[in-house]
Design a protein around this motif. Sequence first.
Motif, PDB file in Angstrom:
ATOM      1  N   ASN A  67       0.805  -1.231   0.000  1.00 49.22           N
ATOM      2  CA  ASN A  67       0.000   0.000   0.000  1.00 49.22           C
ATOM      3  C   ASN A  67       0.830   1.269   0.000  1.00 49.22           C
ATOM      4  N   ARG A  68       2.172   1.102  -0.030  1.00 44.75           N
ATOM      5  CA  ARG A  68       2.996   2.317  -0.030  1.00 44.75           C
ATOM      6  C   ARG A  68       2.766   3.101  -1.310  1.00 44.75           C
ATOM      7  N   VAL A  69       2.920   4.393  -1.191  1.00 45.34           N
ATOM      8  CA  VAL A  69       2.711   5.237  -2.372  1.00 45.34           C
ATOM      9  C   VAL A  69       3.776   4.945  -3.413  1.00 45.34           C
ATOM     10  N   ILE A  70       5.058   4.959  -2.960  1.00 46.09           N
ATOM     11  CA  ILE A  70       6.132   4.594  -3.888  1.00 46.09           C
ATOM     12  C   ILE A  70       6.606   3.218  -3.472  1.00 46.09           C
ATOM     13  N   LYS A  71       6.352   2.237  -4.360  1.00 42.93           N
ATOM     14  CA  LYS A  71       6.703   0.862  -3.976  1.00 42.93           C
ATOM     15  C   LYS A  71       8.143   0.576  -4.327  1.00 42.93           C
ATOM     16  N   ASN A  72       8.950   0.301  -3.264  1.00 45.83           N
ATOM     17  CA  ASN A  72      10.302  -0.192  -3.545  1.00 45.83           C
ATOM     18  C   ASN A  72      10.247  -1.695  -3.665  1.00 45.83           C
ATOM     19  N   LYS A  73      11.435  -2.270  -3.669  1.00 42.48           N
ATOM     20  CA  LYS A  73      11.476  -3.722  -3.778  1.00 42.48           C
ATOM     21  C   LYS A  73      10.778  -4.335  -2.572  1.00 42.48           C
ATOM     22  N   ILE A  74       9.803  -5.180  -2.836  1.00 42.01           N
ATOM     23  CA  ILE A  74       9.040  -5.765  -1.728  1.00 42.01           C
ATOM     24  C   ILE A  74       9.751  -6.998  -1.197  1.00 42.01           C
ATOM     25  N   THR A  75       9.987  -7.026   0.122  1.00 43.29           N
ATOM     26  CA  THR A  75      10.572  -8.243   0.692  1.00 43.29           C
ATOM     27  C   THR A  75       9.429  -9.124   1.201  1.00 43.29           C
ATOM     28  N   ASP A  76       9.457 -10.345   0.776  1.00 45.03           N
ATOM     29  CA  ASP A  76       8.371 -11.256   1.092  1.00 45.03           C
ATOM     30  C   ASP A  76       8.763 -12.145   2.267  1.00 45.03           C
ATOM     31  N   ASN A  77       8.195 -11.828   3.457  1.00 46.06           N
ATOM     32  CA  ASN A  77       8.513 -12.622   4.635  1.00 46.06           C
ATOM     33  C   ASN A  77       7.415 -13.592   5.004  1.00 46.06           C
ATOM     34  N   ARG A  78       6.425 -13.685   4.160  1.00 44.96           N
ATOM     35  CA  ARG A  78       5.257 -14.489   4.532  1.00 44.96           C
ATOM     36  C   ARG A  78       5.629 -15.964   4.630  1.00 44.96           C
ATOM     37  N   ILE A  79       4.928 -16.636   5.544  1.00 44.70           N
ATOM     38  CA  ILE A  79       5.203 -18.053   5.750  1.00 44.70           C
ATOM     39  C   ILE A  79       4.570 -18.839   4.613  1.00 44.70           C
ATOM     40  N   ASP A  80       5.407 -19.565   3.874  1.00 45.67           N
ATOM     41  CA  ASP A  80       4.887 -20.337   2.739  1.00 45.67           C
ATOM     42  C   ASP A  80       4.322 -21.682   3.157  1.00 45.67           C
ATOM     43  N   ALA A  81       4.872 -22.269   4.206  1.00 44.94           N
ATOM     44  CA  ALA A  81       4.364 -23.564   4.655  1.00 44.94           C
ATOM     45  C   ALA A  81       4.660 -23.739   6.128  1.00 44.94           C
ATOM     46  N   LEU A  82       3.787 -24.424   6.827  1.00 46.22           N
ATOM     47  CA  LEU A  82       4.001 -24.705   8.241  1.00 46.22           C
ATOM     48  C   LEU A  82       4.013 -26.221   8.413  1.00 46.22           C
ATOM     49  N   ILE A  83       5.140 -26.737   8.862  1.00 46.77           N
ATOM     50  CA  ILE A  83       5.198 -28.182   9.101  1.00 46.77           C
ATOM     51  C   ILE A  83       4.827 -28.420  10.554  1.00 46.77           C
ATOM     52  N   TYR A  84       3.740 -29.169  10.781  1.00 46.40           N
ATOM     53  CA  TYR A  84       3.296 -29.454  12.148  1.00 46.40           C
ATOM     54  C   TYR A  84       3.681 -30.881  12.497  1.00 46.40           C
ATOM     55  N   PHE A  85       4.410 -31.031  13.592  1.00 49.33           N
ATOM     56  CA  PHE A  85       4.930 -32.341  13.977  1.00 49.33           C
ATOM     57  C   PHE A  85       3.957 -33.030  14.928  1.00 49.33           C
ATOM     58  N   ILE A  86       3.444 -34.165  14.500  1.00 47.54           N
ATOM     59  CA  ILE A  86       2.479 -34.918  15.300  1.00 47.54           C
ATOM     60  C   ILE A  86       3.224 -35.998  16.072  1.00 47.54           C
ATOM     61  N   LYS A  87       3.007 -36.038  17.382  1.00 44.15           N
ATOM     62  CA  LYS A  87       3.710 -37.035  18.188  1.00 44.15           C
ATOM     63  C   LYS A  87       3.244 -38.445  17.817  1.00 44.15           C
ATOM     64  N   PRO A  88       4.192 -39.353  17.556  1.00 46.86           N
ATOM     65  CA  PRO A  88       3.790 -40.687  17.086  1.00 46.86           C
ATOM     66  C   PRO A  88       3.316 -41.589  18.215  1.00 46.86           C
ATOM     67  N   THR A  89       2.146 -41.293  18.777  1.00 45.75           N
ATOM     68  CA  THR A  89       1.661 -42.107  19.888  1.00 45.75           C
ATOM     69  C   THR A  89       1.120 -43.441  19.414  1.00 45.75           C
ATOM     70  N   GLY A  90       0.609 -43.464  18.179  1.00 44.72           N
ATOM     71  CA  GLY A  90       0.009 -44.696  17.703  1.00 44.72           C
ATOM     72  C   GLY A  90      -1.504 -44.685  17.890  1.00 44.72           C
ATOM     73  N   HIS A  91      -2.013 -43.732  18.689  1.00 41.78           N
ATOM     74  CA  HIS A  91      -3.458 -43.685  18.900  1.00 41.78           C
ATOM     75  C   HIS A  91      -4.110 -42.755  17.893  1.00 41.78           C
ATOM     76  N   SER A  92      -4.204 -41.460  18.247  1.00 41.39           N
ATOM     77  CA  SER A  92      -4.790 -40.481  17.315  1.00 41.39           C
ATOM     78  C   SER A  92      -4.286 -39.097  17.705  1.00 41.39           C
ATOM     79  N   LEU A  93      -4.871 -38.057  17.151  1.00 42.80           N
ATOM     80  CA  LEU A  93      -4.400 -36.708  17.442  1.00 42.80           C
ATOM     81  C   LEU A  93      -4.692 -36.328  18.884  1.00 42.80           C
ATOM     82  N   ARG A  94      -3.783 -35.537  19.456  1.00 40.28           N
ATOM     83  CA  ARG A  94      -4.007 -35.066  20.819  1.00 40.28           C
ATOM     84  C   ARG A  94      -4.814 -33.775  20.789  1.00 40.28           C
ATOM     85  N   ALA A  95      -5.341 -33.395  21.949  1.00 40.47           N
ATOM     86  CA  ALA A  95      -6.178 -32.189  22.009  1.00 40.47           C
ATOM     87  C   ALA A  95      -5.409 -30.970  21.518  1.00 40.47           C
TER      88      ALA A  95
END
Lengths: 406, 373
Positions: A128-156
Amino acid sequence: MEASNQKKKLQGYVGFANLPNQVHRKSIKRGFTFTLMVVGEAGIGKSTLINTLFETKIFPIKEETVVDAQTGVEITSMGAEIQEGGVKLRLTVVDTPGFGNSINNEENWKPILENIESRFDAFLGQENRVIKNKITDNRIDALIYFIKPTGHSLRAIDIEFMKRLHTKVNLIPVIPKSDTLTQDELTGFKSRVMADINYHQIQIFKPNWDPLDDAETVADCKDMLAKIPFAVIGSDKSYENDSGKTVRGRKYPWGLIEVDNESHNDFVKLRRMLICTHMNELKDATDTVLYENHRSQKLFTMGHVQDNTVFREYNPAAYLEEERRLHDLKMQKMEAEMNAVFQQKVQEKETKLKQSEEELYARHKEMKVNLEKQRIELEEKKKKLMSTNRPVTPIDKKQKRGLFSL
Amino acid sequence: MSKQQSVKLTDYVGFDTIAAQIGKKIFKKGLNFNIMLVGESGSGKTTLVNTIFSKNFLESSGRKQAAEKSRKTTEILITTSVLTESNAKVRLTVIDTPGFGEQINNENCWVPLVKYIKDQHVAYLENEIKPERERVIPDTRVHVCLYFLNSGYRGLRQIDIEVLKRLCEVVNVVPVLSKADTLTVDEKMKVKEKVREAIELHRINIYPQPNPQDDQAEIELNNKVKKVMPFAVVGSNLTYEEDGEIIKGRKNPWGIINIENKDHCDFVLMRDFLLRTHLIDLVEVTSYKYYESFRTEQLQHIRDMRGAQPAQTTQQAQQTQQAQQVQPTQPTQQAQSANPFSIAIPAQQAKSPSFTKPSVQSSRKYISNALSK
């Protein structure tokens, strides 16, 4: 006048077939960026997996017990510039130490969500800047979520976290330390995890394919889809396996599990999906879907109103008609409500009045009774007074004597 | 004044058959063994117990269906089975704790556990001080608590420290590193080291505790066990064939884990420790350490409530201090001289750092005397 989209046939060499090469050269010169976030409880294998994925020591393996220090979730990021085949990749990995480590882990997702949104906001600010300089893209492209291998199912905590974040980021659930589970246990566990994910309607990143893609790519994608969530192990140590090859893996007294062996774990598939085939798609999805959703939400809350006159296709008269109709409906509804409220109030007042009437009547009766009593009392008193004034009659005397004789 | 002399017998008399006689009596009485399992869902508690007894008699209490809601609090699930082996019969009670550590906010998740343990002490005490009580008091006190640690983590987590501290005050705790097939040999050593350090740092008194009455052999055995603790175990009741042998283990594409192999995991060590060498000790320590301190506390409380004057209590305390070193019969006389409305505490149970084991007979006689006044 609208331009006509007719397919025309070329009669000679024009040269725009070279466009992809131009784009290719430019993008190589520009270099690529990829921002990855990892979330999971301490000791579950985040640092090891990242180091294994990118074949470089981005994270130092933490040795000390972090028990006393941690309350709450921290956000730390590590950057690395890696190069492969002339292509430069500026990789940023954002770590979230402290997640799930305390006794009370409520709201552990908050700092993470805030961080993701602040990155979106930063990008929005730059746009939204009036004069756009080079935009640095810091957005998160992917989130790896680590599931504990309990063998049952997902935890709360897993379910809560994924529900909070699945609309803001590309979620890739991963099962680390998959050497804990045998093949049978793993299939059961994966199916239960997916059942949980579907039951709670959590949107995870799924590799999709274009119907126009070649058969091999489609088959590849289908394979990957079948194995989600990926069960992986990570290792930066190499050993010699049975066939004499030096491979990365984990050596146990009973055998050697190989990182790159597809029959041992899904690491290869994860790396392919994350880096080889779908990295650009992840970035795309972040840019077009997730970021845009966030942007619209943000602008609405900031007070921007959708200005529909920009759209040529829509009809202002019809819109006004629609508005008027809606307004009428609203008026009617309000009227009905007010009526109902009025009726209710009237009834209440009636019952109240009735009650007070009854009370009054009862009180009136009581007072009357009291009055009557008082009157009788007064009469008696009057009689007594009158009787004491008269002289004693002989009859009384006789009676008195009667009492004492005999 | 009685004289004590040690006499060495020259001919064989035959009372060394005491062990067999006691054994027979104990089995006629019936031995109760109560194990409590504490750990997060999926730590392998049920599998481990089934493996120890080589029989799938427990069912896992984990959440298996997507529509099932996860538990909101720690529950207590009790399974009792009578196990028979040659002529020995044991009434084994397994106390499972589903829901432990499963919620997002796990504050006070140990409260139901400690409450259950204390309730069993209360029940036993009530049975014990009844004027007319049964010959054999049913023993539901928890004899050992197996605490399952996360084998992935480097050491103890906050929740582990909190719960272990509280559990060690009321029951014998044996920490267990389950699912140890995910640790290489180096990692196993490191994790054990970290756990032992943390236990020492936070002064958590896990079993076995040093006892001045142990002889040299017992001390050595305990030291050996302490070096291996926490036990890194793997559980399985599935059998596979390897090199012509049938082994119990877990099969993976990269190898078969043999549970009974000491290089693979500490399962055999743990099983022997629990069942073959320290079973009776666990029961005894529960009785004379945890139960006795609970009992002391309770009876002292009753005595205070019955209104013993402050002067007399100090006098009594002095008397009991003196009587501490004396034979069990003496305190009865002193108690008789004390306030008749108070239940005086037997001398041995006054808080002392050394855990002397009073004979059960003397304390029984003592209480009945005190109550009959």
